[in-house]
Scaffold this motif. Structure first.
Motif, PDB file in Angstrom:
ATOM      1  N   GLY A  67       1.151  -1.090   0.167  1.00  0.00           N
ATOM      2  CA  GLY A  67       0.044   0.123  -0.291  1.00  0.00           C
ATOM      3  C   GLY A  67       0.521   0.936   0.105  1.00  0.00           C
ATOM      4  N   ILE A  68       1.705   1.491   0.882  1.00  0.00           N
ATOM      5  CA  ILE A  68       3.073   2.272   1.386  1.00  0.00           C
ATOM      6  C   ILE A  68       3.432   2.427  -0.932  1.00  0.00           C
ATOM      7  CG2 ILE A  68       4.931   3.179   1.719  1.00  0.00           C
ATOM      8  CD1 ILE A  68       3.948   2.042   4.375  1.00  0.00           C
ATOM      9  N   MET A  69       3.833   1.684  -0.715  1.00  0.00           N
ATOM     10  CA  MET A  69       4.546   1.458  -2.136  1.00  0.00           C
ATOM     11  C   MET A  69       3.543   2.148  -3.180  1.00  0.00           C
ATOM     12  SD  MET A  69       6.660  -1.851  -2.289  1.00  0.00           S
ATOM     13  CE  MET A  69       7.486  -1.463  -3.523  1.00  0.00           C
ATOM     14  N   ALA A  70       2.066   1.530  -3.457  1.00  0.00           N
ATOM     15  CA  ALA A  70       1.569   2.166  -4.316  1.00  0.00           C
ATOM     16  C   ALA A  70       0.917   3.142  -4.551  1.00  0.00           C
ATOM     17  CB  ALA A  70       0.248   1.076  -3.961  1.00  0.00           C
ATOM     18  N   ALA A  71       1.275   4.037  -3.180  1.00  0.00           N
ATOM     19  CA  ALA A  71       0.526   5.831  -3.010  1.00  0.00           C
ATOM     20  C   ALA A  71       1.870   6.420  -3.166  1.00  0.00           C
ATOM     21  CB  ALA A  71       0.796   5.939  -1.192  1.00  0.00           C
ATOM     22  N   LYS A  72       3.025   6.086  -3.298  1.00  0.00           N
ATOM     23  CA  LYS A  72       4.466   7.049  -4.265  1.00  0.00           C
ATOM     24  C   LYS A  72       4.339   6.503  -5.931  1.00  0.00           C
ATOM     25  CE  LYS A  72       7.705   4.615  -2.322  1.00  0.00           C
ATOM     26  NZ  LYS A  72       9.174   4.600  -1.438  1.00  0.00           N
ATOM     27  N   GLN A  73       3.698   5.554  -6.388  1.00  0.00           N
ATOM     28  CA  GLN A  73       3.407   5.442  -7.412  1.00  0.00           C
ATOM     29  C   GLN A  73       1.647   5.735  -8.710  1.00  0.00           C
ATOM     30  OE1 GLN A  73       5.763   4.064  -9.573  1.00  0.00           O
ATOM     31  NE2 GLN A  73       6.917   4.193  -7.540  1.00  0.00           N
ATOM     32  N   THR A  74       1.508   6.424  -7.929  1.00  0.00           N
ATOM     33  CA  THR A  74      -0.369   6.965  -7.891  1.00  0.00           C
ATOM     34  C   THR A  74      -0.190   6.839  -9.469  1.00  0.00           C
ATOM     35  OG1 THR A  74      -1.274   6.834  -6.164  1.00  0.00           O
ATOM     36  CG2 THR A  74      -2.135   7.753  -7.877  1.00  0.00           C
ATOM     37  N   PRO A  83       2.461  14.141 -10.083  1.00  0.00           N
ATOM     38  CA  PRO A  83       3.537  13.293  -9.216  1.00  0.00           C
ATOM     39  C   PRO A  83       3.320  14.302  -7.838  1.00  0.00           C
ATOM     40  CG  PRO A  83       4.100  13.690 -11.511  1.00  0.00           C
ATOM     41  CD  PRO A  83       3.006  13.809 -11.974  1.00  0.00           C
ATOM     42  N   LEU A  84       3.860  13.514  -7.119  1.00  0.00           N
ATOM     43  CA  LEU A  84       3.555  14.342  -6.061  1.00  0.00           C
ATOM     44  C   LEU A  84       4.804  13.416  -5.459  1.00  0.00           C
ATOM     45  CD1 LEU A  84      -0.374  13.863  -4.917  1.00  0.00           C
ATOM     46  CD2 LEU A  84       1.247  15.611  -5.887  1.00  0.00           C
ATOM     47  N   ALA A  85       5.615  14.685  -4.622  1.00  0.00           N
ATOM     48  CA  ALA A  85       6.267  14.641  -3.261  1.00  0.00           C
ATOM     49  C   ALA A  85       5.601  14.000  -1.525  1.00  0.00           C
ATOM     50  CB  ALA A  85       7.450  15.830  -2.871  1.00  0.00           C
ATOM     51  N   LEU A 110       0.451  15.788   1.862  1.00  0.00           N
ATOM     52  CA  LEU A 110       2.207  16.328   1.517  1.00  0.00           C
ATOM     53  C   LEU A 110       2.112  18.553   2.246  1.00  0.00           C
ATOM     54  CD1 LEU A 110       1.089  17.831  -0.649  1.00  0.00           C
ATOM     55  CD2 LEU A 110       1.198  15.645  -1.858  1.00  0.00           C
ATOM     56  N   THR A 111       2.830  19.322   1.563  1.00  0.00           N
ATOM     57  CA  THR A 111       2.859  20.316   1.152  1.00  0.00           C
ATOM     58  C   THR A 111       2.367  20.477  -0.136  1.00  0.00           C
ATOM     59  OG1 THR A 111       3.515  20.510   3.322  1.00  0.00           O
ATOM     60  CG2 THR A 111       3.405  22.810   2.475  1.00  0.00           C
ATOM     61  N   GLY A 112       1.686  20.881  -0.718  1.00  0.00           N
ATOM     62  CA  GLY A 112       1.922  20.803  -2.028  1.00  0.00           C
ATOM     63  C   GLY A 112       0.154  21.843  -2.387  1.00  0.00           C
ATOM     64  N   THR A 114      -1.836  20.729  -4.766  1.00  0.00           N
ATOM     65  CA  THR A 114      -2.958  19.329  -4.790  1.00  0.00           C
ATOM     66  C   THR A 114      -3.224  18.890  -3.987  1.00  0.00           C
ATOM     67  OG1 THR A 114      -3.800  18.134  -6.661  1.00  0.00           O
ATOM     68  CG2 THR A 114      -1.886  17.958  -6.291  1.00  0.00           C
ATOM     69  N   GLY A 115      -4.389  17.812  -4.025  1.00  0.00           N
ATOM     70  CA  GLY A 115      -4.455  16.673  -2.959  1.00  0.00           C
ATOM     71  C   GLY A 115      -4.813  15.133  -3.479  1.00  0.00           C
ATOM     72  N   VAL A 116      -3.920  14.906  -2.440  1.00  0.00           N
ATOM     73  CA  VAL A 116      -3.860  13.609  -1.477  1.00  0.00           C
ATOM     74  C   VAL A 116      -4.580  12.639  -1.475  1.00  0.00           C
ATOM     75  CG1 VAL A 116      -0.926  14.191  -1.219  1.00  0.00           C
ATOM     76  CG2 VAL A 116      -3.254  13.975   0.351  1.00  0.00           C
ATOM     77  N   GLU A 117      -6.333  12.403  -2.048  1.00  0.00           N
ATOM     78  CA  GLU A 117      -6.741  11.703  -1.817  1.00  0.00           C
ATOM     79  C   GLU A 117      -6.469  10.144  -2.695  1.00  0.00           C
ATOM     80  OE1 GLU A 117      -9.464  15.496  -1.070  1.00  0.00           O
ATOM     81  OE2 GLU A 117      -7.719  14.694  -2.757  1.00  0.00           O
ATOM     82  N   MET A 118      -5.762  10.707  -3.846  1.00  0.00           N
ATOM     83  CA  MET A 118      -5.972   9.187  -5.128  1.00  0.00           C
ATOM     84  C   MET A 118      -4.734   8.581  -4.509  1.00  0.00           C
ATOM     85  SD  MET A 118      -8.529   9.639  -7.182  1.00  0.00           S
ATOM     86  CE  MET A 118      -7.944   8.147  -8.016  1.00  0.00           C
ATOM     87  N   GLU A 119      -3.826   9.226  -3.821  1.00  0.00           N
ATOM     88  CA  GLU A 119      -2.610   8.646  -3.255  1.00  0.00           C
ATOM     89  C   GLU A 119      -4.021   7.714  -2.431  1.00  0.00           C
ATOM     90  OE1 GLU A 119      -1.070  11.487  -5.679  1.00  0.00           O
ATOM     91  OE2 GLU A 119      -2.979  11.521  -4.740  1.00  0.00           O
ATOM     92  N   ALA A 120      -3.987   7.970  -1.306  1.00  0.00           N
ATOM     93  CA  ALA A 120      -5.149   7.478  -0.226  1.00  0.00           C
ATOM     94  C   ALA A 120      -5.595   6.366  -0.576  1.00  0.00           C
ATOM     95  CB  ALA A 120      -5.735   8.388   0.979  1.00  0.00           C
ATOM     96  N   LEU A 121      -6.422   6.181  -1.866  1.00  0.00           N
ATOM     97  CA  LEU A 121      -6.999   5.367  -2.223  1.00  0.00           C
ATOM     98  C   LEU A 121      -6.767   4.732  -3.007  1.00  0.00           C
ATOM     99  CD1 LEU A 121     -10.065   7.987  -3.608  1.00  0.00           C
ATOM    100  CD2 LEU A 121     -10.336   6.343  -1.695  1.00  0.00           C
ATOM    101  N   THR A 122      -5.213   3.951  -2.931  1.00  0.00           N
ATOM    102  CA  THR A 122      -4.262   3.954  -4.581  1.00  0.00           C
ATOM    103  C   THR A 122      -3.507   2.557  -3.159  1.00  0.00           C
ATOM    104  OG1 THR A 122      -3.912   4.489  -6.004  1.00  0.00           O
ATOM    105  CG2 THR A 122      -2.580   3.649  -5.533  1.00  0.00           C
TER     106      THR A 122
END
Length: 164
Positions: A67-74, A83-85, A110-112, A114-122
């Protein structure tokens, strides 16, 4: 009454073609999203997983890392995602005898711009897929469901929490 713009999908250009949203002028803010999902399974399958007796190994540990790896590949998986840091990703997995099965909660931060909903869902989705993959030899009838955003904060739209 003031004219309010008609709501529209942000990933569509005026001509209807798909387009990545330009977030360059948006302010950097702390953004957090939480998502959840669950895997329903036979009670015997849950017992095997919790006892560490699945032939493929530590199901919960592997699912957490996946799950952690997937969030980084969203951004590589979902068209038009930026692509988010990410500064934090966590995946928590708990047994739920009432399902019976495993409940997955994922958080992305993150601080950025755009949102991170897709990363959490992924993260939540891939953790569930990993649970299925590792235990399918003993229970092909497992069901993945309940994938949703639980809460988000930050950005122009502010905070939001699911009511149920």
């Amino acid at each position: 009454m003031a004219d309010t713009p008609e709501p529209r999908l942000t990933h569509l250009a005026e001509d209807g073609s798909a387009a990545m949203v330009d977030v360059g002028d948006k302010a950097d803010t702390v953004r957090i999203a939480e998502a959840e999902a669950h895997v329903r399974m036979l009670p015997e399958t849950l017992t095997l997983i919790l006892a560490g007796n699945v032939k493929k190994g530590d199901v919960i540990g592997a699912a957490r890392i996946a799950g952690i790896m997937a969030a980084k590949q969203t951004a590589n998986l979902i068209p038009l995602c930026h692509p988010l840091a990410l500064t934090k990703v966590s995946v928590d997995i708990e047994a739920d005898e009432a399902l019976p099965g495993l409940r997955v909660r994922a958080l992305a931060k993150l601080t950025g711009k755009t949102g991170v909903e897709m990363e959490a869902l992924t993260a939540a989705s891939v953790a569930c897929l990993t649970i299925y993959d590792m235990a399918k030899a003993v229970d092909r009838g497992m069901e993945i469901s309940g994938i949703r955003v639980r809460a988000k904060s930050g950005g122009k739209s502010g905070d939001w929490t699911a009511t149920t």
